[in-house]
Design a protein around this motif. Structure first.
Motif, PDB file in Angstrom:
ATOM      1  N   ILE A   5       0.862  -1.182   0.000  1.00 58.28           N
ATOM      2  CA  ILE A   5       0.000   0.000   0.000  1.00 58.28           C
ATOM      3  C   ILE A   5       0.897   1.231   0.000  1.00 58.28           C
ATOM      4  O   ILE A   5       1.758   1.383   0.864  1.00 58.28           O
ATOM      5  CB  ILE A   5      -0.931   0.022   1.239  1.00 58.28           C
ATOM      6  N   ILE A   6       0.694   2.100  -0.973  1.00 57.20           N
ATOM      7  CA  ILE A   6       1.458   3.343  -1.051  1.00 57.20           C
ATOM      8  C   ILE A   6       0.608   4.465  -0.469  1.00 57.20           C
ATOM      9  O   ILE A   6      -0.484   4.757  -0.958  1.00 57.20           O
ATOM     10  CB  ILE A   6       1.836   3.681  -2.505  1.00 57.20           C
ATOM     11  N   ALA A   7       1.119   5.107   0.580  1.00 54.01           N
ATOM     12  CA  ALA A   7       0.377   6.168   1.263  1.00 54.01           C
ATOM     13  C   ALA A   7       1.124   7.492   1.144  1.00 54.01           C
ATOM     14  O   ALA A   7       2.220   7.634   1.697  1.00 54.01           O
ATOM     15  CB  ALA A   7       0.182   5.815   2.739  1.00 54.01           C
ATOM     16  N   PRO A   8       0.557   8.465   0.425  1.00 56.70           N
ATOM     17  CA  PRO A   8       1.210   9.771   0.341  1.00 56.70           C
ATOM     18  C   PRO A   8       1.393  10.426   1.706  1.00 56.70           C
ATOM     19  O   PRO A   8       2.383  11.099   1.946  1.00 56.70           O
ATOM     20  CB  PRO A   8       0.249  10.592  -0.527  1.00 56.70           C
ATOM     21  N   ILE A  97      -0.838  -4.267  -5.494  1.00 56.51           N
ATOM     22  CA  ILE A  97      -0.412  -2.972  -4.986  1.00 56.51           C
ATOM     23  C   ILE A  97      -1.624  -2.045  -4.991  1.00 56.51           C
ATOM     24  O   ILE A  97      -2.426  -2.054  -5.926  1.00 56.51           O
ATOM     25  CB  ILE A  97       0.744  -2.382  -5.817  1.00 56.51           C
ATOM     26  N   PHE A  98      -1.754  -1.270  -3.939  1.00 61.95           N
ATOM     27  CA  PHE A  98      -2.858  -0.337  -3.781  1.00 61.95           C
ATOM     28  C   PHE A  98      -2.272   1.074  -3.792  1.00 61.95           C
ATOM     29  O   PHE A  98      -1.420   1.400  -2.968  1.00 61.95           O
ATOM     30  CB  PHE A  98      -3.611  -0.591  -2.479  1.00 61.95           C
ATOM     31  N   ILE A  99      -2.741   1.880  -4.735  1.00 63.21           N
ATOM     32  CA  ILE A  99      -2.168   3.207  -4.938  1.00 63.21           C
ATOM     33  C   ILE A  99      -3.258   4.274  -4.801  1.00 63.21           C
ATOM     34  O   ILE A  99      -4.436   3.985  -5.000  1.00 63.21           O
ATOM     35  CB  ILE A  99      -1.463   3.310  -6.302  1.00 63.21           C
ATOM     36  N   PRO A 100      -2.878   5.508  -4.448  1.00 68.43           N
ATOM     37  CA  PRO A 100      -3.886   6.551  -4.217  1.00 68.43           C
ATOM     38  C   PRO A 100      -4.481   7.073  -5.518  1.00 68.43           C
ATOM     39  O   PRO A 100      -3.828   7.107  -6.557  1.00 68.43           O
ATOM     40  CB  PRO A 100      -3.095   7.652  -3.503  1.00 68.43           C
ATOM     41  N   TYR A 101      -5.717   7.505  -5.431  1.00 69.13           N
ATOM     42  CA  TYR A 101      -6.380   8.130  -6.562  1.00 69.13           C
ATOM     43  C   TYR A 101      -5.764   9.506  -6.815  1.00 69.13           C
ATOM     44  O   TYR A 101      -5.421  10.226  -5.879  1.00 69.13           O
ATOM     45  CB  TYR A 101      -7.878   8.267  -6.267  1.00 69.13           C
ATOM     46  N   SER A 102      -5.631   9.863  -8.077  1.00 69.40           N
ATOM     47  CA  SER A 102      -5.046  11.155  -8.441  1.00 69.40           C
ATOM     48  C   SER A 102      -6.098  12.247  -8.300  1.00 69.40           C
ATOM     49  O   SER A 102      -6.729  12.664  -9.271  1.00 69.40           O
ATOM     50  CB  SER A 102      -4.523  11.114  -9.878  1.00 69.40           C
ATOM     51  N   GLN A 106      -2.372  17.719  -4.247  1.00 68.22           N
ATOM     52  CA  GLN A 106      -1.147  17.764  -5.044  1.00 68.22           C
ATOM     53  C   GLN A 106      -0.222  16.584  -4.770  1.00 68.22           C
ATOM     54  O   GLN A 106       0.415  16.065  -5.706  1.00 68.22           O
ATOM     55  CB  GLN A 106      -0.407  19.074  -4.786  1.00 68.22           C
ATOM     56  N   ASP A 107      -0.135  16.153  -3.523  1.00 69.17           N
ATOM     57  CA  ASP A 107       0.726  15.013  -3.209  1.00 69.17           C
ATOM     58  C   ASP A 107       0.185  13.727  -3.815  1.00 69.17           C
ATOM     59  O   ASP A 107       0.940  12.887  -4.311  1.00 69.17           O
ATOM     60  CB  ASP A 107       0.875  14.857  -1.696  1.00 69.17           C
ATOM     61  N   HIS A 108      -1.123  13.554  -3.780  1.00 70.62           N
ATOM     62  CA  HIS A 108      -1.729  12.354  -4.362  1.00 70.62           C
ATOM     63  C   HIS A 108      -1.495  12.311  -5.863  1.00 70.62           C
ATOM     64  O   HIS A 108      -1.224  11.251  -6.431  1.00 70.62           O
ATOM     65  CB  HIS A 108      -3.226  12.312  -4.053  1.00 70.62           C
ATOM     66  N   ARG A 109      -1.600  13.452  -6.532  1.00 76.63           N
ATOM     67  CA  ARG A 109      -1.364  13.494  -7.974  1.00 76.63           C
ATOM     68  C   ARG A 109       0.085  13.142  -8.297  1.00 76.63           C
ATOM     69  O   ARG A 109       0.365  12.373  -9.222  1.00 76.63           O
ATOM     70  CB  ARG A 109      -1.702  14.874  -8.529  1.00 76.63           C
ATOM     71  N   THR A 110       1.013  13.705  -7.529  1.00 78.52           N
ATOM     72  CA  THR A 110       2.428  13.458  -7.772  1.00 78.52           C
ATOM     73  C   THR A 110       2.771  11.989  -7.541  1.00 78.52           C
ATOM     74  O   THR A 110       3.487  11.371  -8.340  1.00 78.52           O
ATOM     75  CB  THR A 110       3.298  14.341  -6.863  1.00 78.52           C
ATOM     76  N   VAL A 111       2.255  11.424  -6.455  1.00 81.44           N
ATOM     77  CA  VAL A 111       2.509  10.017  -6.141  1.00 81.44           C
ATOM     78  C   VAL A 111       1.912   9.115  -7.222  1.00 81.44           C
ATOM     79  O   VAL A 111       2.555   8.168  -7.687  1.00 81.44           O
ATOM     80  CB  VAL A 111       1.930   9.664  -4.754  1.00 81.44           C
ATOM     81  N   TYR A 112       0.691   9.407  -7.625  1.00 81.77           N
ATOM     82  CA  TYR A 112       0.042   8.598  -8.661  1.00 81.77           C
ATOM     83  C   TYR A 112       0.839   8.641  -9.966  1.00 81.77           C
ATOM     84  O   TYR A 112       1.080   7.605 -10.596  1.00 81.77           O
ATOM     85  CB  TYR A 112      -1.378   9.098  -8.892  1.00 81.77           C
ATOM     86  N   ASN A 113       1.261   9.820 -10.382  1.00 80.36           N
ATOM     87  CA  ASN A 113       2.019   9.949 -11.633  1.00 80.36           C
ATOM     88  C   ASN A 113       3.340   9.192 -11.572  1.00 80.36           C
ATOM     89  O   ASN A 113       3.746   8.543 -12.541  1.00 80.36           O
ATOM     90  CB  ASN A 113       2.273  11.428 -11.934  1.00 80.36           C
ATOM     91  N   ALA A 114       4.021   9.275 -10.428  1.00 77.75           N
ATOM     92  CA  ALA A 114       5.289   8.556 -10.277  1.00 77.75           C
ATOM     93  C   ALA A 114       5.073   7.045 -10.329  1.00 77.75           C
ATOM     94  O   ALA A 114       5.890   6.296 -10.886  1.00 77.75           O
ATOM     95  CB  ALA A 114       5.957   8.959  -8.965  1.00 77.75           C
ATOM     96  N   LEU A 115       3.966   6.590  -9.765  1.00 74.86           N
ATOM     97  CA  LEU A 115       3.669   5.159  -9.764  1.00 74.86           C
ATOM     98  C   LEU A 115       3.351   4.639 -11.158  1.00 74.86           C
ATOM     99  O   LEU A 115       3.595   3.463 -11.467  1.00 74.86           O
ATOM    100  CB  LEU A 115       2.516   4.857  -8.808  1.00 74.86           C
ATOM    101  N   GLN A 116       2.811   5.482 -12.030  1.00 77.78           N
ATOM    102  CA  GLN A 116       2.555   5.054 -13.399  1.00 77.78           C
ATOM    103  C   GLN A 116       3.854   4.672 -14.102  1.00 77.78           C
ATOM    104  O   GLN A 116       3.890   3.748 -14.916  1.00 77.78           O
ATOM    105  CB  GLN A 116       1.842   6.166 -14.176  1.00 77.78           C
ATOM    106  N   VAL A 117       4.914   5.351 -13.765  1.00 79.64           N
ATOM    107  CA  VAL A 117       6.226   5.031 -14.333  1.00 79.64           C
ATOM    108  C   VAL A 117       6.821   3.805 -13.636  1.00 79.64           C
ATOM    109  O   VAL A 117       7.310   2.878 -14.283  1.00 79.64           O
ATOM    110  CB  VAL A 117       7.188   6.234 -14.204  1.00 79.64           C
ATOM    111  N   ALA A 118       6.764   3.784 -12.317  1.00 79.63           N
ATOM    112  CA  ALA A 118       7.369   2.687 -11.550  1.00 79.63           C
ATOM    113  C   ALA A 118       6.691   1.346 -11.820  1.00 79.63           C
ATOM    114  O   ALA A 118       7.324   0.291 -11.690  1.00 79.63           O
ATOM    115  CB  ALA A 118       7.318   3.008 -10.061  1.00 79.63           C
ATOM    116  N   LEU A 119       5.414   1.376 -12.198  1.00 80.11           N
ATOM    117  CA  LEU A 119       4.658   0.132 -12.412  1.00 80.11           C
ATOM    118  C   LEU A 119       4.576  -0.275 -13.873  1.00 80.11           C
ATOM    119  O   LEU A 119       3.908  -1.262 -14.208  1.00 80.11           O
ATOM    120  CB  LEU A 119       3.236   0.300 -11.852  1.00 80.11           C
ATOM    121  N   ARG A 120       5.256   0.426 -14.754  1.00 74.02           N
ATOM    122  CA  ARG A 120       5.224   0.087 -16.169  1.00 74.02           C
ATOM    123  C   ARG A 120       5.857  -1.285 -16.416  1.00 74.02           C
ATOM    124  O   ARG A 120       6.736  -1.708 -15.661  1.00 74.02           O
ATOM    125  CB  ARG A 120       5.960   1.149 -16.983  1.00 74.02           C
ATOM    126  N   PRO A 121       5.426  -2.001 -17.441  1.00 73.41           N
ATOM    127  CA  PRO A 121       6.094  -3.263 -17.797  1.00 73.41           C
ATOM    128  C   PRO A 121       7.557  -2.977 -18.120  1.00 73.41           C
ATOM    129  O   PRO A 121       7.870  -2.083 -18.921  1.00 73.41           O
ATOM    130  CB  PRO A 121       5.322  -3.722 -19.039  1.00 73.41           C
TER     131      PRO A 121
END
Length: 206
Positions: A5-8, A97-102, A106-121
């Motif tokens: 679980i990723i918590a901003p 993995i459970f990630i925050p909604y964007s 502002q922190d939730h958006r930043t965390v979500y965007n970073a996770l899109q990269v980290a979770l890519r194939p």
């Protein structure tokens, strides 16, 4: 089943997915900030006090956790978060993995965007087959981008309210126990349960 679980912020894990949190769960807190103590906003609660609250919640629900003291709340760096997320994903190797909604936060958006990269194939990073986005109490009320939840977990609402109360410095009227209960009741009606937590499936690989 290992769950990450990723918590901003400290308390997002409880607000978003209490019934996910157990001995098979690991929470990564992106940062722990100082907090205003209510109702007297002139007194600040330091990081150590916030960390003590997290420990109480973790003991109550049974999960393990880690946090990054270098990240500053309300000033997260997306590029730095990507590397941190890749590292923790490779370390935990979660089934889900459970990630925050964007949201508007502002922190939730930043965390979500970073996770899109980290979770890519990727051929070097661990591939998480099941990615779920957890909601919180305010996006259904105030959000510029409509969304539809499509995954539900029945909820012990008293456990959620108790766990949230352990984050003493964060309990306030804007996210009261009554509000948490109302949203959980609404989500429960969707699956013929008294209460539930809802998620958005972002990736699901069998």
């Amino acid at each position: 089943m290992k769950k990450l679980i990723i918590a901003p912020h400290a308390d997002d894990e409880v607000l978003g997915c209490t019934n996910v949190l157990d001995r098979d769960s690991f929470v990564y807190y992106c940062g722990i900030d100082e907090s205003l103590m209510q109702p007297d906003s002139q007194h600040r609660i330091g990081t150590e006090r916030r960390l003590e609250e997290i420990k109480n919640v973790a003991k109550f629900l049974g999960f393990d956790f880690k946090y990054n003291p270098k990240n500053k709340v309300n000033n997260y760096n997306e590029r730095e978060l990507i590397g941190q997320f890749e590292e923790i994903i490779n370390e935990i190797k979660p089934d889900r993995i459970f990630i925050p909604y964007s949201s508007y936060n502002q922190d939730h958006r930043t965390v979500y965007n970073a996770l899109q990269v980290a979770l890519r194939p990727h051929d070097k990073n661990f591939f998480v087959k099941k990615v779920l986005v957890y909601e919180q109490e305010h996006p259904p009320i105030w959000n510029s981008t409509p969304y539809r939840v499509n995954f539900f977990i029945p909820l012990d609402i008293e456990k959620k309210i108790k766990a949230y109360s352990l984050h003493k410095s964060q309990v306030r009227k804007m996210r009261s126990g009554d509000l948490l209960k109302s949203l959980a009741r609404l989500r429960g009606l969707s699956i013929n349960e008294d209460y539930a937590e809802a998620f958005i499936i972002e990736r699901w690989v069998e």
